[in-house]
Design an enzyme around this catalytic site. Sequence first.
Site, PDB file in Angstrom:
ATOM      1  N   GLU A 247       0.886  -1.162   0.000  1.00 29.55           N
ATOM      2  CA  GLU A 247       0.000   0.000   0.000  1.00 29.55           C
ATOM      3  C   GLU A 247       0.920   1.207   0.000  1.00 29.55           C
ATOM      4  OE1 GLU A 247      -1.582   3.048   0.274  1.00 29.55           O
ATOM      5  OE2 GLU A 247      -1.829   2.745   2.431  1.00 29.55           O
ATOM      6  N   CYS A 281      -2.430   8.742   2.632  1.00 25.40           N
ATOM      7  CA  CYS A 281      -2.323   8.358   1.218  1.00 25.40           C
ATOM      8  C   CYS A 281      -3.557   8.736   0.420  1.00 25.40           C
ATOM      9  CB  CYS A 281      -2.118   6.865   1.067  1.00 25.40           C
ATOM     10  SG  CYS A 281      -1.467   5.991   2.430  1.00 25.40           S
TER      11      CYS A 281
END
Length: 475
Positions: A247, A281
């Site tokens: 990720e 993110c």
Amino acid sequence: MNVTPFWLAGRPETGDGELTVRHPYDGRVVGTAAVPTPAQVEEAVAAADAVRREAAALPLHVRAEALAHVSARLAERAEEVARLITGENGKPLMWARGEVARAVSTFRFAAEEARRIAATTQRLDTDPAAEGRMAYITRVPKGPVLGISPFNFPLNLAAHKIAPAIAAGAPIVLKPAPATPLSALLLGELLAETDLPAGMFSVLPVPNDRASALVDDPRLPIVSFTGSVPVGWAINDRAPRKHVTLELGGNGAAVVLPDADLDWAAKRIGLFANYQAGQSCIAVQRVYVDRSVLDEFLPKLVDTVSSLVTGDPWDDKTQVGPLVDEAAAERVEAWVDEAVAAGARVLTGGTREGAAYAPTVLADVPPDSRIAREEVFGPVMFVQPVDGADEAFALVNDSKFGLQAGVFTRSLDVAFRAHRELDVGGVVIGDVPSYRADQMPYGGVKDSGVGREGLRSAIADYTEEKVMVLTGLPL
């Protein structure tokens, strides 16, 4: 100040070094974490390898009860844990409390998913040669997991490594970020209160330059990494025979179409470009607004951002605190200054004070600037007008990242089109890309990574199907 021990095969230990943890807002020392020796790291990995069969055979209720215990204890100690997060990470208390609440849910969801792990059967007599045969199919762990968690959500992203591993019956060695190890070490403390076997978990705050040995170790066949793009793909290249989930972040886009609720869109985009000081993110970084509503929308957005409460993260009213350190804020400042020198306009913000960078809105950002192309990981967004959904969706896709996107529209047709056409792991309709439910599949495409978090998805990543064929059955 007492040294916080690390967790080696379920027991607290100290090593031959320490990590000093400083509060990003004022630089004061908030704690120290013990650092394991190479021999202690080897002991932790060996323990995970030794217990792998016992872990795989753990009854589902034992796994579920251990996870439920951690969930309950986090809830009991919620304020203490939130203050620990704010101390080491610098995020305002309002967001730290939210992170604790999410971690409570993450462990609870994992406990629920552990109880749902089930075997299936498949009749094989669909072919004449297999009459009297049946397949019995289970999911078994691929082996011990190496989890590497980042600084921006030091509790909940550690939980997203640990909880699915335990639910799957896989031992885990967790390496938290060196800047924020204390929250992960507290999870080790709560796990040690359970009946999990020794070796089922270790929490080792080793420096980043020692992580490669863990990545290389064949006894850790699963690597789950959350962090930067270069490091993530380097891990993937370094361990081609391992199952690697990554990720890696993004530069989240929000699209505002003419039928959107502009007040709602401005409020949500303004807040979620800047929450966690932009260190998420899925924080909003790119805002594509239909030209027909730009003049109405833009003042609302600028007003929202200008009104955000900044400053001391210990103040309950603070919405935007410092970045993780001054170097991070200096990098954001340099990127903004670079864009402005190339023609961008600052509509609000654009200033730095120590580790804090003011919530910033830019316009006329050059398409080849780092602010437009890379992940700023700071409280900065830019606004660009578009002519309709076609142009907006093309611009969303014109990125090396593909984590999540938000589309503000009331049209069901446009919603399904966005889901079909946008090259991202998740599309959020009527809200920002920053929305994440911890039980849902979460991850990206392109440079945003590979694999999915979310409890059921991560359990699937950590396990594989195993088949037993039963012969001579009267089907």
